[in-house]
Design an enzyme around this catalytic site. Sequence first.
Site, PDB file in Angstrom:
ATOM      1  N   GLY A  20      41.961  11.175  57.842  1.00  0.00           N
ATOM      2  CA  GLY A  20      41.270  11.966  56.929  1.00  0.00           C
ATOM      3  C   GLY A  20      42.825  10.848  56.346  1.00  0.00           C
ATOM      4  N   SER A  45      42.793  11.072  65.327  1.00  0.00           N
ATOM      5  CA  SER A  45      43.246  10.634  65.749  1.00  0.00           C
ATOM      6  C   SER A  45      44.141  10.827  64.976  1.00  0.00           C
ATOM      7  CB  SER A  45      43.637   8.939  66.189  1.00  0.00           C
ATOM      8  OG  SER A  45      42.393   8.062  64.785  1.00  0.00           O
ATOM      9  N   GLU A  46      44.464  10.424  63.676  1.00  0.00           N
ATOM     10  CA  GLU A  46      45.382  10.224  62.182  1.00  0.00           C
ATOM     11  C   GLU A  46      44.571  10.543  61.145  1.00  0.00           C
ATOM     12  OE1 GLU A  46      48.952   9.191  62.686  1.00  0.00           O
ATOM     13  OE2 GLU A  46      48.873   8.304  64.663  1.00  0.00           O
ATOM     14  N   THR A  47      45.856  11.382  60.302  1.00  0.00           N
ATOM     15  CA  THR A  47      45.430  11.787  59.122  1.00  0.00           C
ATOM     16  C   THR A  47      46.501  10.902  58.254  1.00  0.00           C
ATOM     17  OG1 THR A  47      44.328  13.984  59.443  1.00  0.00           O
ATOM     18  CG2 THR A  47      45.174  13.705  57.520  1.00  0.00           C
TER      19      THR A  47
END
Length: 272
Positions: A20, A45-47
């Site tokens: 994101g 897994s990551e923003t």
Amino acid sequence: MRIRIVDAFSARPFAGNPAGVVLLDSDAFPDDAWLQRVAAEVNLSETAYAHRLPAGGDADWALRWFTPAAEVNMCGHATLATAHVLHTTGAASGTVRFRTRSGVLITTTGDEGAITMDFPTAPLTEVAVPPVVASALGTEIRSAYDTGPHVGDLLVELADEKAVGALAPDLKALAGHGGRGVIATARAEDPDGGYDFRSRCFFPGLGIDEDPVTGSAHTALAPFWSARLGREALVGLQGGPRTGCVRTELRDDRTLLTGSAVTVIDGELLAG
């Protein structure tokens, strides 16, 4: 505000590692609790969150990364995704300097869209294999290395590429080993397969069972495999069911990571 989902380390959608990306209109980050809630809602897994910095400083944008459960010190694929969004929206071009918890990280976007990231090389220190990791992985571990404070993972070398592909770890046990996560790797079996080494990364303690393609892990994989293969420029294939490739080039205390990205979702974040 706009929120985008970008597949990083892939030139086609639905491959690589999705992240994101939120470009903020403000000159500061919102409350940490809000950042964490949005990352949990996105559930990737990551923003990544970024806001522009005043001209004349050591960096152009401030950048932070959140998993669904916690903020992390370094993330490669979400940095690549952010640079891709800046480039494709016209918010920035060429070289972009990001101020992060791991210092200033620099990305450069080429004419054809490939993005190269300049990250600190992870220091590798050989360690004994923790019994909980050996038990959780359930396969032969040839060696194990601490990857230093920025990455914070345990890197383990397995017997061969088939062992990496066959991993089905006990994630609950792995979550308690004490580090950020575990990088499992082995040399590529086919020298003509287009990549030099294979890896998979597991971060159950951060709410990520398996990360498809982890840029930060390659700052440790690059020096590990460069020392063994005798070349500074390599290609790593990462992932299980979903994969992507990272081109690495070792330059003393810096590692260059290169990959492509594609935006798959462009929407509006309604909850402020």
